[in-house]
Enzyme design. Structure first.
Site, PDB file in Angstrom:
ATOM      1  N   SER A 184       3.912   6.986  11.558  1.00 22.65           N
ATOM      2  CA  SER A 184       2.392   7.564  10.700  1.00 22.65           C
ATOM      3  C   SER A 184       2.497   6.862   9.211  1.00 22.65           C
ATOM      4  O   SER A 184       3.311   8.177   8.731  1.00 22.65           O
ATOM      5  CB  SER A 184       1.258   8.342  10.367  1.00 22.65           C
ATOM      6  OG  SER A 184       0.292   8.146  10.044  1.00 22.65           O
ATOM      7  N   LYS A 185       2.431   5.653   8.550  1.00 23.91           N
ATOM      8  CA  LYS A 185       3.081   5.746   7.415  1.00 23.91           C
ATOM      9  C   LYS A 185       1.783   6.506   6.407  1.00 23.91           C
ATOM     10  O   LYS A 185       2.430   7.964   5.603  1.00 23.91           O
ATOM     11  CB  LYS A 185       2.158   4.199   7.155  1.00 23.91           C
ATOM     12  CG  LYS A 185       2.811   3.983   6.023  1.00 23.91           C
ATOM     13  CD  LYS A 185       1.874   2.141   5.143  1.00 23.91           C
ATOM     14  CE  LYS A 185       2.533   1.836   4.091  1.00 23.91           C
ATOM     15  NZ  LYS A 185       2.199   0.408   3.591  1.00 23.91           N
ATOM     16  N   ARG A 186       0.951   6.732   7.399  1.00 21.65           N
ATOM     17  CA  ARG A 186      -0.217   7.519   6.384  1.00 21.65           C
ATOM     18  C   ARG A 186       0.188   9.494   5.722  1.00 21.65           C
ATOM     19  O   ARG A 186      -0.071   9.501   5.242  1.00 21.65           O
ATOM     20  CB  ARG A 186      -1.925   7.346   6.816  1.00 21.65           C
ATOM     21  CG  ARG A 186      -2.805   8.679   6.707  1.00 21.65           C
ATOM     22  CD  ARG A 186      -4.160   8.269   7.331  1.00 21.65           C
ATOM     23  NE  ARG A 186      -4.788   7.169   7.606  1.00 21.65           N
ATOM     24  CZ  ARG A 186      -5.366   6.816   8.155  1.00 21.65           C
ATOM     25  NH1 ARG A 186      -6.519   7.235   8.937  1.00 21.65           N
ATOM     26  NH2 ARG A 186      -5.555   5.123   7.572  1.00 21.65           N
ATOM     27  N   THR A 236       0.905  -1.264  -0.011  1.00 21.89           N
ATOM     28  CA  THR A 236      -0.069  -0.239  -0.384  1.00 21.89           C
ATOM     29  C   THR A 236       0.564   1.467  -0.340  1.00 21.89           C
ATOM     30  O   THR A 236       0.560   2.431   0.616  1.00 21.89           O
ATOM     31  CB  THR A 236      -0.719   0.249   0.773  1.00 21.89           C
ATOM     32  OG1 THR A 236      -0.565  -0.206   2.709  1.00 21.89           O
ATOM     33  CG2 THR A 236      -2.004  -1.086   0.719  1.00 21.89           C
TER      34      THR A 236
END
Length: 476
Positions: free
Chosen positions: A248-250, A12
């Site tokens: 956070s990857k987001r 992702t």
């Protein structure tokens, strides 16, 4: 028993540092115990799938020297290693779990599910479809009514397991929901697929984040329903951005590719993230991958979160840079020279001789070479140095004499010796002379390298041009 661990990322996006640490620990534990480390791609959430992300996982692991023994790209005895290729396997085991009473079909529509929300908006399924008769289920299937497969979690009792890091974990069954195992499109959820895959791939030890501590009992109930042996669990505390926020990857925090682009070495990144939540015995911080394998143990893993400190990683990276042989350093530095102000204009090797011991990342090169072309009128107070006792008058004397030295030199290799002779003649200390010349040829008080090194890069004519410019500036 052969130790078998796995890294099971979702394709992702980029490789987040937290994910990479999970892969690293799983790799280190397997290799420490002469076991196998495998890669599995968990792509059941097709809506979040990003083209090219799987290839990025492969390239990141390769660059990090975290080499898997089995995986989608190299095969193995327990494939396929991509979950979307295992759909029939999940369907088979979902049917079996229904027969064993560990799961059931749920035909509830969205409106009914939404109606289950309490005053705080929290939804918990009420086992409505567990009560359906075999005839009702068969009739619904015949009509083509969509359904999901839900886990049948006991309503009473306590689920207990022992985590290798956090010890005994107890969760009341009433706190667990009958979560979805198989979606209406036949694709599994993470909760189901990872249990089936870990069992069939003979995974003995599972490493993942502490966010799964409280949900692991649901996975154990699936193992128990099938009569399978549970794996051992090692839950890892989070890596924090600061005292209150997780990386956070987001939000694009701390990913491997960005650090490589900044000029960090893969081995330094791996070394640093190994220490984010684990401490080796002894005080050594710079550790090769081979040393990490030899030293890694569960006892060193902290229960507390770690704060990502890029400054600490820069320091560690600088140690690796200093140890590079010159040719390797120059080759790694070239892309950054090419992006800098000196691109294709000066001898890169001369800069490398200056910079290898002075930079923390290769990305520092772009800023540190700016002094070469960033030259023009500057503040004459730069010549003032209390410790060296230099000022405008000392600078005029030093530069005037230095101009004559450089004019009569055919080879700049002899500049240092000739300037030393001049200093003795005019009563200046060598440090005073070289400091004034550094300012005169760079327009800066601090540079990566001294006056002679800068002159060598600039060449005789450019050095003289700058000395004359500075002398005129001082004598206006």
């Amino acid at each position: 028993m052969t130790v078998r661990t796995r890294f099971a990322p979702s394709p992702t996006g980029f490789m987040h540092i937290g994910n990479l640490r999970t892969a690293l620990y799983a790799f280190l534990y397997a290799k420490r115990h002469k076991g196998k480390f495998l890669l599995r791609i968990e792509d059941t959430d097709q809506e979040r799938f990003i083209p090219g992300a799987t290839e990025l996982i492969y390239s990141t692991l390769k660059a990090s020297s975290i080499i898997h023994d089995e995986g989608p790209d190299i095969g193995g005895d327990f494939g396929p290693y991509i979950q979307s290729h295992r759909k029939d396997i999940y369907t088979k085991y979902a049917e079996r779990l229904i027969e064993l009473g560990g799961a059931y079909r749920c035909f509830c529509v969205k409106d009914r599910l939404d109606s289950l929300a309490d005053q705080k908006g929290v939804k918990k399924y009420d086992k409505h479809c567990l009560k359906l008769s075999k005839e009702e289920i068969a009739n619904n299937i015949k009509k083509g009514i969509p359904y999901v497969v839900r886990q049948n979690v006991p309503t009473e009792g306590m689920t207990v397991y022992t985590d290798m890091v956090f010890g005994e974990i107890q969760v009341p069954c009433q706190d667990l929901e009958d979560g979805i195992l198989l979606k209406s499109d036949g694709m599994p959820t993470y909760n189901f697929a990872n249990v089936i895959d870990d069992h069939l791939m003979q995974i003995t030890h599972v490493m993942r984040g502490t966010e799964y501590l409280s949900s692991t009992p649901k996975y154990n109930l699936i193992y128990d329903a099938f009569g399978w042996q549970r794996p051992k669990y090692m839950h890892l505390p989070p890596i924090m951005k600061d005292a209150t926020s997780k990386l956070s990857k987001r939000y694009g925090d701390a990913n491997f590719s960005d650090f490589i682009e900044k000029g960090f070495l893969p081995q330094a990144i791996i070394n640093y993230i190994a220490l984010l939540g684990w401490s080796p015995k002894g005080n050594q911080e710079k550790l090769t991958l081979e040393e990490l394998i030899e030293l890694f143990d569960v006892d060193g893993i902290s229960k507390s979160s770690s704060i990502f400190d890029e400054a600490k990683m820069r320091w560690l990276n600088s140690l690796y840079i200093k140890e590079l042989d010159f040719d390797t350093f120059s080759a790694l530095a070239k892309p950054f020279y090419d992006k800098s102000i000196i691109a294709n204009r000066y001898d890169y090797d001369k800069f490398s001789l200056l910079l290898q011991s002075r930079i923390e990342t290769f990305g520092d090169i772009i800023q540190m070479v700016k002094f070469i072309d960033d030259f023009g009128e500057y503040d004459l107070s730069l010549f003032e140095h209390k410790k060296l006792k230099t000022n405008k008058e000392v600078a005029i004397l030093a530069i005037t004499k230095a101009i004559k030295v450089f004019e009569n030199l055919d080879n700049l290799e002899y500049a240092n010796h000739k300037l030393e002779e001049v200093c003795q003649e005019i009563g200046l200390k060598k440090g005073q002379m070289l400091f004034c010349l550094r300012v005169a040829v760079s327009g800066q008080k601090m540079t990566p390298g001294g006056a002679i090194e800068i002159a060598d890069i600039l060449g005789k004519q450019e050095t003289l041009k700058r000395l004359h410019f500075s002398l005129e500036l001082l004598t206006k």
